[in-house]
Design an enzyme around this catalytic site. Structure first.
Site, PDB file in Angstrom:
ATOM      1  N   ASP A 363     -20.274 -70.891  70.141  1.00 39.53           N
ATOM      2  CA  ASP A 363     -20.951 -69.947  69.242  1.00 39.53           C
ATOM      3  C   ASP A 363     -22.474 -69.950  69.464  1.00 39.53           C
ATOM      4  O   ASP A 363     -23.047 -70.962  69.841  1.00 39.53           O
ATOM      5  CB  ASP A 363     -20.632 -70.402  67.802  1.00 39.53           C
ATOM      6  CG  ASP A 363     -20.903 -69.332  66.785  1.00 39.53           C
ATOM      7  OD1 ASP A 363     -21.417 -68.278  67.157  1.00 39.53           O
ATOM      8  OD2 ASP A 363     -20.591 -69.565  65.602  1.00 39.53           O
ATOM      9  N   ASP A 474     -11.987 -67.394  68.451  1.00 37.25           N
ATOM     10  CA  ASP A 474     -12.100 -68.088  67.164  1.00 37.25           C
ATOM     11  C   ASP A 474     -11.812 -67.125  66.004  1.00 37.25           C
ATOM     12  O   ASP A 474     -11.875 -65.897  66.170  1.00 37.25           O
ATOM     13  CB  ASP A 474     -13.520 -68.661  67.050  1.00 37.25           C
ATOM     14  CG  ASP A 474     -13.590 -69.881  66.150  1.00 37.25           C
ATOM     15  OD1 ASP A 474     -12.634 -70.121  65.389  1.00 37.25           O
ATOM     16  OD2 ASP A 474     -14.613 -70.590  66.195  1.00 37.25           O
ATOM     17  N   CYS A 520      -8.339 -70.481  68.398  1.00 41.89           N
ATOM     18  CA  CYS A 520      -8.957 -71.413  67.455  1.00 41.89           C
ATOM     19  C   CYS A 520      -9.125 -70.663  66.155  1.00 41.89           C
ATOM     20  O   CYS A 520      -9.350 -69.452  66.148  1.00 41.89           O
ATOM     21  CB  CYS A 520     -10.318 -71.817  68.025  1.00 41.89           C
ATOM     22  SG  CYS A 520     -11.378 -72.684  66.875  1.00 41.89           S
ATOM     23  N   ASP A 542     -11.145 -79.014  63.932  1.00 35.43           N
ATOM     24  CA  ASP A 542     -12.574 -79.319  64.078  1.00 35.43           C
ATOM     25  C   ASP A 542     -12.807 -80.818  63.935  1.00 35.43           C
ATOM     26  O   ASP A 542     -13.914 -81.291  64.167  1.00 35.43           O
ATOM     27  CB  ASP A 542     -13.384 -78.581  63.008  1.00 35.43           C
ATOM     28  CG  ASP A 542     -13.627 -77.138  63.408  1.00 35.43           C
ATOM     29  OD1 ASP A 542     -13.316 -76.793  64.557  1.00 35.43           O
ATOM     30  OD2 ASP A 542     -14.118 -76.370  62.570  1.00 35.43           O
TER      31      ASP A 542
HETATM   32  C1  DGJ Z   1     -15.075 -73.181  64.429  1.00 32.90           C
HETATM   33  C2  DGJ Z   1     -14.482 -73.861  65.603  1.00 32.90           C
HETATM   34  O1  DGJ Z   1     -13.357 -74.593  65.217  1.00 32.90           O
HETATM   35  C3  DGJ Z   1     -15.535 -74.734  66.271  1.00 32.90           C
HETATM   36  O2  DGJ Z   1     -14.977 -75.430  67.336  1.00 32.90           O
HETATM   37  C4  DGJ Z   1     -16.661 -73.860  66.723  1.00 32.90           C
HETATM   38  O3  DGJ Z   1     -16.219 -72.987  67.733  1.00 32.90           O
HETATM   39  C5  DGJ Z   1     -17.213 -73.098  65.551  1.00 32.90           C
HETATM   40  N1  DGJ Z   1     -16.182 -72.376  64.856  1.00 32.90           N
HETATM   41  C6  DGJ Z   1     -18.266 -72.145  65.997  1.00 32.90           C
HETATM   42  O4  DGJ Z   1     -18.721 -71.359  64.978  1.00 32.90           O
END
Ligand code: DGJ
Length: 777
Positions: A363, A474, A520, A542
């Site tokens: 990100d 994501d 994700c 995460d």
């Molecule tokens: C949530 C994801 O699970 C993280 O690994 C990361 O990519 C963040 N978002 C970035 O905003």
């Protein structure tokens, strides 16, 4: 194999038989699901009604004495005397909810019965399908029950298609499958959780009433996974009869396990009926997602490996089947939003030296995205951060010999974005209400074709201009304010959203078939077979604390193979748990998945970098075992000990993970599963190191010079030197290893030398086991 000997239909694999009976009154009876049957005389297995008594209601077609409330049904319904939960609730043209579906026809076909717009299992030569069509006795309305036998994986797929040739019908609930068991002595294994505690195994004994596993968040969710297992009391990892279920779907789901007042168990799974409503006009049909069923008489490990086989063979995109996942360095935990080109390149260079293969820019690379309050939707590169643009960065990364990956959150929009200024109507919301925020963002309306086109266009522009080998897809919030004028009825919104998502993924994966996509959703908020049908793996959580990951990855392993579980080594103490764990354990856990590193290598000492280099070397040697092997869990002999095994061809890898160190510990005995008793094996522990500082003031006993444990010198030495932990190796028969052999004692408080196994709290060890030599006679 599907055998028809009317009135019976027998679906059979090496692991189970599934038997259906077309009764004289043309109701469909579920006869049997369990160990494979050799005999095809199924009559003794049938439901045996006697005179209806007391409050029983009799289903009165042809005067048969059938009480549907006791009847083990293939797919029950509302209104004719079955008072248990129904998988089907239709608002009929006559104004009632009453339906009466009876046998109409059946057909067997080689291969898969196609789906219009949902992912289903992928075909191979072993696949056969049964289409069992039922018809309502009043209307020209058909219910097609589709059974897909994935014989090579010992899996049965089930789904339902409602076809309307009559007046309009309203669907309020239509489950993918239902199974009735005549008994109820089962425990339910489910994966429960939330953000950073996804997929924790929970065992719940069944009791009278209904247990629900459900998500209404718009995603399959981190609350409860659609995968679940019913196991006979006493079943464990390597013993007992168990039934596994899952759903190829990424949206709201509903799994009900109901024990009736007469001790029968009804199981169903499908799209969640909450806020669900479809209008089915004449000539239209509606299909459910595919549910997945499997059975093992040999315990949970066998059941899991059936699921894993199914995913490798029938879910993973074909081009990624068996393809080994690259070792990743991800920029997120290294920099969050605070990076520039030189920081990224410096991280990539360091990572390359350690053996990493893919650099992922997470990100923060587009618009004005310096925190999570802006720019989602505007995928134009931020030239303040990346002066030479994405192309130059990608070229530099490729020149270093790494692949390049990029993060997107395509389904989302920020209020502070050009996209929102231009298209405020693309947000999922109800007119006149401000939509709720989640992580400062709103959801794009994927039921709108223009939105889907925009997402594809903006992603393709980047993918066409820049060499990108991988994307991380994501999705960081739940869906609220669910409404769109692009669907005919608000009850269609959630499902049409997911269909919109699948349409985008289908287009993208067909246009760029070799693009790796890691899915994700705030970690594992959408770890399901639907996403895995397009993306070969998923970021599991995460939370990268290895002790938490043991629970998360251990839970996921019941349903999903290691090739689908993305797992990274991060810094310690861990950002979410403030727990300090050894570098070796962080690797030993992440290796039981698709390995990556997510840390700023600037903060990793030279000595730790050497250890990481060795870790990656080891992982690459055994990558096929880790990613494609058979996975086994153990019924652990110690409460806070976890043992995993992964085996491929002649190599077996055992992971030994302890939470807490016991003072004066017992001898550890390690066992290896599924070896050949008469074969000789070598077993070796992997060399790993510990920081000198771990010894604190005790270092005085280990080295000849006296050092201040908190002093500068100790700190400096620690940057370059780590202490080797004891290693051990044996050559031993498979029989002995399966029985279990003692390994060298752990440190027990008073004496230490290089031969002492010093694991400490959160310590772990990996053992490699290989076949050697001749078999004993
Ligand atoms: C949530 C994801 O699970 C993280 O690994 C990361 O990519 C963040 N978002 C970035 O905003």
């Amino acid at each position: 194999m599907i055998q028809i000997k009317l009135p019976f239909i027998h679906l059979k694999t090496n692991a189970f038989s599934y038997v259906i009976h077309i009764t004289q009154v043309e109701k469909i009876e579920h006869v049997y699901f369990g160990k494979p049957l050799i005999d095809d005389d199924f009559k003794p297995l049938l439901f045996k009604p006697t005179a209806g008594v007391g409050s029983a209601i009799l289903y009165d077609r042809n005067g048969q004495n059938l009480n549907l409330d006791f009847f083990p049904s293939e797919y029950s319904e509302f209104g004719k005397g079955d008072f248990r939960l129904t998988p089907l609730e239709l608002h009929m043209p006559d104004g009632s909810f009453v339906t009466d579906f009876v046998y109409h026809s059946h057909e067997i076909q080689k291969g898969i019965y196609p789906s219009n717009d949902l992912p289903i299992g992928k075909e191979n030569d072993s696949v056969e399908s049964l289409i069992l069509t039922l018809k309502d006795t009043k209307y020209d309305l058909y219910l097609k029950l589709i059974y897909t036998l994935y014989e090579d994986s010992d899996v049965l797929g089930r789904r339902a298609i409602l076809v309307n040739n009559d007046e309009t019908v309203h669907i309020r609930k239509l489950m993918s499958m239902m199974v009735d068991f005549v008994d109820c002595d089962y425990d339910l294994l489910s994966l429960q959780g939330g953000w950073i505690k996804e997929s924790h195994k929970e065992i719940t004994p069944l009791q009278r009433g209904t247990l629900l596993l459900e998500s209404t968040t718009g995603a399959s969710s981190n609350r409860v996974n659609p995968g679940f297992i019913l196991m006979k009391k006493g079943t464990h990892e390597d013993f007992g009869s168990c039934y596994g279920f899952n759903l190829i779907y990424s949206g709201n789901h509903y799994e009900a396990i109901q024990v009736s007042n007469h001790g029968m168990t009804r199981v169903m799974s499908g799209i969640h009926p909450q806020a669900f409503h479809y209008e089915l006009a004449k000539g239209q049909s509606f299909e459910t997602p595919e549910a997945i069923l499997t059975f093992s008489a040999l315990g949970l490990n066998t059941l899991s490996n059936q699921f894993h086989h199914f995913i490798h063979e029938h879910i993973t995109p074909r081009q990624f089947k068996g393809l080994l996942r690259p070792v990743v360095i991800n920029s997120w935990e290294a920099f969050f939003f605070d990076f520039n080109e030189s920081k990224l390149v410096s991280l990539a260079k360091k990572a390359k030296k350690l053996g990493v293969e893919l650099f992922v820019l997470d990100d923060g690379w587009f618009g004005n995205r310096n925190d999570d309050t802006s720019s989602l939707g505007d995928y134009t590169v931020n030239l303040k951060k990346l002066k030479g643009g994405l192309k130059r960065l990608s070229d530099t990364i490729h020149k270093l010999g790494l692949k390049f990956g990029l993060w997107f959150e395509p389904e989302m929009i920020s209020e502070k974005s050009v996209l929102y200024q231009t298209h405020p109507d693309w947000v999922v919301k109800v007119d006149g209400r401000t939509p709720s925020l989640g992580r400062n963002q709103w959801v794009l309306d994927l039921t709108n074709g223009e939105v889907r086109n925009y997402i594809l266009k903006s992603m393709k522009q980047i993918l066409n201009e820049t060499l990108i080998d991988y994307i991380k897809w994501d999705m960081n919030r739940h869906i609220t304010d669910a409404y769109s004028k692009h669907v005919k009825h608000p009850g269609m919104f959630y499902h049409e959203y997911i269909k919109g998502l699948y349409a985008i993924l289908k287009d993208l994966t067909e246009t760029y078939p070799n693009l790796w996509i890691e899915s994700c959703s705030s970690g594992g908020n959408r770890f399901d077979l639907g996403m895995l049908s397009y993306t070969p793996y998923v970021w599991a959580s995460d939370n990268t604390d290895p002790i938490e990951r043991l629970k998360i990855q251990g839970g996921l392993s019941y349903f999903y193979p290691l090739s689908t579980i993305s797992a990274h080594v991060s810094l310690s103490p861990h950002a979410q748990t403030i727990r300090t764990t050894p570098l070796s354990t962080r690797f030993n856990v992440a290796a039981m998945g698709c390995l990556g590193y997510e840390l700023n290598l600037k903060y990793v000492t030279k000595a730790e970098q050497t250890e990481i280099k060795h870790q990656i070397e080891l992982y690459k040697i055994y990558r096929e075992v880790f990613q494609q092997g058979h996975f086994y869990r153990f019924n652990s002999p110690r409460k806070d000990l976890t043992l995993f095994q992964v085996s491929h061809n002649q190599t077996h890898i055992l992971g030994f993970y302890q939470n807490g160190y016991d003072a004066s510990p017992n001898t550890d005995v390690i066992q290896v599963k599924n070896l050949k008793p008469n074969q000789t094996y070598s077993i070796e522990s992997v060399q790993q190191t510990m920081p000198i500082q771990q010894f604190g003031h005790l270092i005085a006993h280990a080295i000849p010079i006296k050092l201040n444990p908190n002093g500068y010198l100790m700190h400096k030495i620690g940057q370059y030197k780590r202490l080797n932990n004891a290693t051990e190796s044996y050559v031993v028969s498979g029989a002995a290893l399966m029985q279990g052999i003692p390994v060298i004692q752990q440190f027990s408080g008073t004496y230490y030398n290089e031969q002492t196994r010093l694991l400490g709290d959160f310590g772990s060890q990996i053992y490699i086991i290989k076949e050697v030599g001749e078999t004993h006679a």
